[in-house]
Scaffold this motif. Structure first.
Motif, PDB file in Angstrom:
ATOM      1  N   ALA A 152     -14.878  37.861 -26.390  1.00 12.56           N
ATOM      2  CA  ALA A 152     -15.884  37.169 -25.585  1.00 12.56           C
ATOM      3  C   ALA A 152     -17.264  37.766 -25.831  1.00 12.56           C
ATOM      4  O   ALA A 152     -18.266  37.047 -25.903  1.00 12.56           O
ATOM      5  CB  ALA A 152     -15.527  37.250 -24.109  1.00 12.56           C
ATOM      6  N   SER A 153     -17.321  39.081 -25.987  1.00 17.56           N
ATOM      7  CA  SER A 153     -18.601  39.759 -26.180  1.00 17.56           C
ATOM      8  C   SER A 153     -19.336  39.233 -27.402  1.00 17.56           C
ATOM      9  O   SER A 153     -20.508  38.842 -27.328  1.00 17.56           O
ATOM     10  CB  SER A 153     -18.352  41.267 -26.312  1.00 17.56           C
ATOM     11  OG  SER A 153     -19.543  41.956 -26.603  1.00 17.56           O
ATOM     12  N   VAL A 154     -18.670  39.190 -28.546  1.00 20.35           N
ATOM     13  CA  VAL A 154     -19.358  38.766 -29.770  1.00 20.35           C
ATOM     14  C   VAL A 154     -19.595  37.254 -29.755  1.00 20.35           C
ATOM     15  O   VAL A 154     -20.603  36.770 -30.294  1.00 20.35           O
ATOM     16  CB  VAL A 154     -18.576  39.210 -31.026  1.00 20.35           C
ATOM     17  CG1 VAL A 154     -17.258  38.489 -31.162  1.00 20.35           C
ATOM     18  CG2 VAL A 154     -19.430  39.048 -32.272  1.00 20.35           C
ATOM     19  N   THR A 155     -18.706  36.503 -29.110  1.00 17.20           N
ATOM     20  CA  THR A 155     -18.927  35.057 -28.973  1.00 17.20           C
ATOM     21  C   THR A 155     -20.187  34.779 -28.169  1.00 17.20           C
ATOM     22  O   THR A 155     -21.020  33.942 -28.536  1.00 17.20           O
ATOM     23  CB  THR A 155     -17.714  34.397 -28.296  1.00 17.20           C
ATOM     24  OG1 THR A 155     -16.531  34.704 -29.028  1.00 17.20           O
ATOM     25  CG2 THR A 155     -17.889  32.891 -28.205  1.00 17.20           C
ATOM     26  N   VAL A 156     -20.334  35.494 -27.058  1.00 14.33           N
ATOM     27  CA  VAL A 156     -21.505  35.342 -26.197  1.00 14.33           C
ATOM     28  C   VAL A 156     -22.782  35.691 -26.949  1.00 14.33           C
ATOM     29  O   VAL A 156     -23.796  34.979 -26.860  1.00 14.33           O
ATOM     30  CB  VAL A 156     -21.336  36.219 -24.943  1.00 14.33           C
ATOM     31  CG1 VAL A 156     -22.665  36.448 -24.232  1.00 14.33           C
ATOM     32  CG2 VAL A 156     -20.318  35.590 -23.992  1.00 14.33           C
ATOM     33  N   MET A 157     -22.756  36.778 -27.700  1.00 19.03           N
ATOM     34  CA  MET A 157     -23.945  37.166 -28.462  1.00 19.03           C
ATOM     35  C   MET A 157     -24.364  36.057 -29.427  1.00 19.03           C
ATOM     36  O   MET A 157     -25.556  35.752 -29.559  1.00 19.03           O
ATOM     37  CB  MET A 157     -23.661  38.451 -29.237  1.00 19.03           C
ATOM     38  CG  MET A 157     -23.480  39.685 -28.373  1.00 19.03           C
ATOM     39  SD  MET A 157     -22.933  41.079 -29.405  1.00 19.03           S
ATOM     40  CE  MET A 157     -22.690  42.349 -28.161  1.00 19.03           C
ATOM     41  N   HIS A 158     -23.389  35.472 -30.098  1.00 21.58           N
ATOM     42  CA  HIS A 158     -23.715  34.396 -31.031  1.00 21.58           C
ATOM     43  C   HIS A 158     -24.310  33.199 -30.304  1.00 21.58           C
ATOM     44  O   HIS A 158     -25.318  32.629 -30.751  1.00 21.58           O
ATOM     45  CB  HIS A 158     -22.469  33.967 -31.802  1.00 21.58           C
ATOM     46  CG  HIS A 158     -22.719  32.806 -32.709  1.00 21.58           C
ATOM     47  ND1 HIS A 158     -23.522  32.898 -33.837  1.00 21.58           N
ATOM     48  CD2 HIS A 158     -22.316  31.501 -32.650  1.00 21.58           C
ATOM     49  CE1 HIS A 158     -23.583  31.720 -34.433  1.00 21.58           C
ATOM     50  NE2 HIS A 158     -22.864  30.848 -33.740  1.00 21.58           N
TER      51      HIS A 158
ATOM     52  N   GLY B 174     -24.031  40.817 -23.929  1.00 20.46           N
ATOM     53  CA  GLY B 174     -22.727  40.791 -24.562  1.00 20.46           C
ATOM     54  C   GLY B 174     -21.878  42.001 -24.228  1.00 20.46           C
ATOM     55  O   GLY B 174     -20.695  41.873 -23.882  1.00 20.46           O
ATOM     56  N   VAL B 175     -22.464  43.195 -24.329  1.00 21.56           N
ATOM     57  CA  VAL B 175     -21.679  44.416 -24.173  1.00 21.56           C
ATOM     58  C   VAL B 175     -21.426  44.752 -22.709  1.00 21.56           C
ATOM     59  O   VAL B 175     -20.288  44.945 -22.281  1.00 21.56           O
ATOM     60  CB  VAL B 175     -22.357  45.592 -24.910  1.00 21.56           C
ATOM     61  CG1 VAL B 175     -21.655  46.907 -24.597  1.00 21.56           C
ATOM     62  CG2 VAL B 175     -22.343  45.345 -26.408  1.00 21.56           C
ATOM     63  N   LEU B 176     -22.498  44.820 -21.899  1.00 21.83           N
ATOM     64  CA  LEU B 176     -22.298  45.215 -20.502  1.00 21.83           C
ATOM     65  C   LEU B 176     -21.691  44.098 -19.672  1.00 21.83           C
ATOM     66  O   LEU B 176     -20.922  44.363 -18.739  1.00 21.83           O
ATOM     67  CB  LEU B 176     -23.626  45.672 -19.885  1.00 21.83           C
ATOM     68  CG  LEU B 176     -23.916  47.174 -19.984  1.00 21.83           C
ATOM     69  CD1 LEU B 176     -24.028  47.616 -21.433  1.00 21.83           C
ATOM     70  CD2 LEU B 176     -25.190  47.540 -19.219  1.00 21.83           C
ATOM     71  N   GLY B 177     -22.022  42.844 -19.998  1.00 21.59           N
ATOM     72  CA  GLY B 177     -21.540  41.737 -19.187  1.00 21.59           C
ATOM     73  C   GLY B 177     -20.170  41.225 -19.557  1.00 21.59           C
ATOM     74  O   GLY B 177     -19.439  40.721 -18.703  1.00 21.59           O
TER      75      GLY B 177
ATOM     76  N   TRP C 286     -21.483  31.727 -21.183  1.00 19.48           N
ATOM     77  CA  TRP C 286     -21.969  31.871 -22.555  1.00 19.48           C
ATOM     78  C   TRP C 286     -20.840  31.902 -23.579  1.00 19.48           C
ATOM     79  O   TRP C 286     -21.094  31.822 -24.783  1.00 19.48           O
ATOM     80  CB  TRP C 286     -22.838  33.119 -22.688  1.00 19.48           C
ATOM     81  CG  TRP C 286     -24.177  32.958 -22.048  1.00 19.48           C
ATOM     82  CD1 TRP C 286     -24.623  33.562 -20.916  1.00 19.48           C
ATOM     83  CD2 TRP C 286     -25.260  32.126 -22.509  1.00 19.48           C
ATOM     84  NE1 TRP C 286     -25.912  33.166 -20.626  1.00 19.48           N
ATOM     85  CE2 TRP C 286     -26.329  32.287 -21.594  1.00 19.48           C
ATOM     86  CE3 TRP C 286     -25.429  31.272 -23.593  1.00 19.48           C
ATOM     87  CZ2 TRP C 286     -27.539  31.620 -21.739  1.00 19.48           C
ATOM     88  CZ3 TRP C 286     -26.626  30.607 -23.745  1.00 19.48           C
ATOM     89  CH2 TRP C 286     -27.672  30.791 -22.835  1.00 19.48           C
ATOM     90  N   ARG C 287     -19.586  31.972 -23.132  1.00 19.77           N
ATOM     91  CA  ARG C 287     -18.466  31.807 -24.071  1.00 19.77           C
ATOM     92  C   ARG C 287     -18.358  30.358 -24.529  1.00 19.77           C
ATOM     93  O   ARG C 287     -17.775  30.067 -25.580  1.00 19.77           O
ATOM     94  CB  ARG C 287     -17.165  32.252 -23.409  1.00 19.77           C
ATOM     95  CG  ARG C 287     -17.041  33.763 -23.236  1.00 19.77           C
ATOM     96  CD  ARG C 287     -15.763  34.147 -22.508  1.00 19.77           C
ATOM     97  NE  ARG C 287     -15.845  33.853 -21.080  1.00 19.77           N
ATOM     98  CZ  ARG C 287     -15.180  32.891 -20.468  1.00 19.77           C
ATOM     99  NH1 ARG C 287     -14.383  32.082 -21.149  1.00 19.77           N
ATOM    100  NH2 ARG C 287     -15.298  32.710 -19.169  1.00 19.77           N
TER     101      ARG C 287
END
Length: 470
Positions: free
Chosen positions: A197-203, A179-182, A142-143
């Protein structure tokens, strides 16, 4: 939306057509990870990382639901439910995440949807409940922005196969948790610890929702609806009289709730959280022109996954997050995992969503509790505390309905005890007990209680329970 007034017996009646449902997800119940051409998922890989999952548990067998799907549909019929939320395993449909489509995977879900409909159970289908094909992870997961495009093509395949019978689709389950746990804390697959990576994945997950929603709505069926199932937490200031704690609760709400709800409903990312993320992760240059328009293609309903609240206090440290989660209140009842049980917060959450995003239907897509009751000497599972939990939260939904919140249904998490991600198998969320050695299903007392409620379309105004927990 109004509800019937309590009758002479004090029963609280729900509107006609209210969905009395249960929830599951593919990796948590299906097992059969090497059956019928299924590809490897990130959870298959993560479970084999030493120490990643308690007791070294995996989803290899889970509840053997893949082979027992019809039996489990019969079980739902015994519970008198009229709705069921389940997820399709992306690796069963497209083993590499793109390209080749596995017809045996399509045939399995085709049969299961028909099984549900034949029993009067309306399917609510989730397309992504965390089991990303491992091949896509090796290309960045998801990145990688391309994953959102691959997801849209996967959604189109599912639309063509099942869209004639499925009206409602959850595109993505709990993007905050992914995003947060993964990707930030490394507690879930793929086990990364990278704030950016977390916020990129969320987007990219929200972008995937928007792209998939367009594909799903382009089918021949004219009433298709799409939405996200969010992990929503009401926020309580640790000291309501302290302006700093109130502000901290507002910011934490932005981190957990508004960062997702606002862009999907056309408001863009909230400014306060943009500043926090830019401080934590740098420029948000992965958000491209047109992305927010795609994300704001909309949600036809809001999926509410509610378990407990967050109590927040101000943190004056140097970190990007000016809050920290405080301990719960003394005297508040808790589940066996220690989560506070606060049904009135579910009522208030539903009313808040109705106020903040007016006109959008609401579905309680997950709500449940961990209680470790095992079969007693009589063979039954006496889980009085889960009955009390169910009653309290359904009463909260009833109150929200009476105050105008457009709640269409309640899906209990979970239909049966299953694989609970990094916690493995010890947490028991189910209305149905599953013996891991034999796969024997036993409807718990709470399942019988829920079956009566679903059959009557009502719950008691005041709960009285019989057998104590054993």
């Amino acid at each position: 939306m109004s509800t019937d007034r309590p009758g002479p017996t004090g029963a609280l009646h729900f509107p006609p057509g209210f969905r009395w449902g249960t929830s599951t997800s593919a990796y948590q119940v299906e097992g059969a990870v090497d059956a019928d051409g299924r590809g490897e998922s990130i959870w298959d890989r993560f479970c084999r990382s030493p120490g990643a999952v308690e007791h070294g548990d995996t989803g290899d067998v889970a509840c053997d639901h893949y082979r027992r799907a019809e039996e489990d549909a019969d079980l739902m019929a015994r519970l008198h439910t009229n709705a069921h939320r389940f997820s399709i395993a992306w690796p069963r449909i497209m083993p590499e995440g793109r390209g080749n489509v596995e017809q045996r995977g399509l045939a399995h879900y085709d049969r299961f949807i028909d099984c549900l409909l034949e029993r009067g159970i309306e399917p609510l289908v989730t397309l992504y409940h965390w089991d990303l094909p491992q091949t896509l992870q090796e290309s960045g997961g998801w990145r990688n922005r391309d994953t959102a495009e691959h997801f849209a093509r996967y959604a189109a395949v599912c639309r063509d196969a099942f869209g004639d019978r499925v009206r409602d689709w959850v595109t993505v389950n709990e993007p905050w948790i992914v995003g947060v746990l993964g990707h930030q804390l490394g507690l879930h697959a793929p086990g990364e610890k990278d704030v950016r990576a977390s916020v990129t994945v969320m987007h990219h997950l929200l972008l995937a929702h928007g792209l998939a929603a367009g594909e799903l709505r382009s089918g021949a069926r004219g009433d298709t609806r799409t939405g996200i199932a969010y992990s929503l937490f009401p926020h309580t200031p640790d000291n309501a009289g302290d302006p700093a704690d109130r502000e901290a609760a507002r910011h934490s709400d932005g981190y957990v709730n508004r960062w997702f709800l606002d862009p999907v409903h056309g408001r863009g990312y909230p400014d306060d959280m943009r500043r926090h993320w830019e401080k934590a992760a740098g420029a948000l240059d992965f958000v491209r022109d047109g992305d927010l328009d795609t994300i704001a293609a909309g949600s036809d309903f809001i999926g509410v996954n509610y378990y407990t609240r967050r109590i927040v206090r101000a943190d004056q440290g140097d970190g990007p997050w000016p809050w920290r989660v405080a301990e719960g209140r003394p005297g508040v009842p808790r589940t066996d995992l220690g989560w506070e049980i606060v049904p009135h917060d579910l009522r208030d959450l539903l009313l808040r969503l109705h106020t903040d995003y007016p006109g959008v239907p609401l579905l309680v897509t997950e709500n449940g509790a961990i209680y470790g009751n095992e079969p007693a000497a009589d063979g039954a599972v006496h889980d009085r505390r889960r009955i009390e939990f169910l009653h309290g939260h359904l009463k909260a939904v009833h109150e929200a309905l009476a105050l105008g919140a457009p709640v269409e249904g309640y899906y209990h998490w979970s239909l049966m005890d299953n694989f609970e991600w990094a916690m493995g198998y010890w947490p028991r969320f189910g209305l149905v007990h599953v013996d891991r050695a034999t796969q024997r299903r036993t409807v718990k007392d709470s399942g019988h209680w829920y079956a009566r409620a679903a059959a009557d379309g009502a719950i008691p105004g005041v709960l009285t329970t019989g057998e104590p927990d054993r």
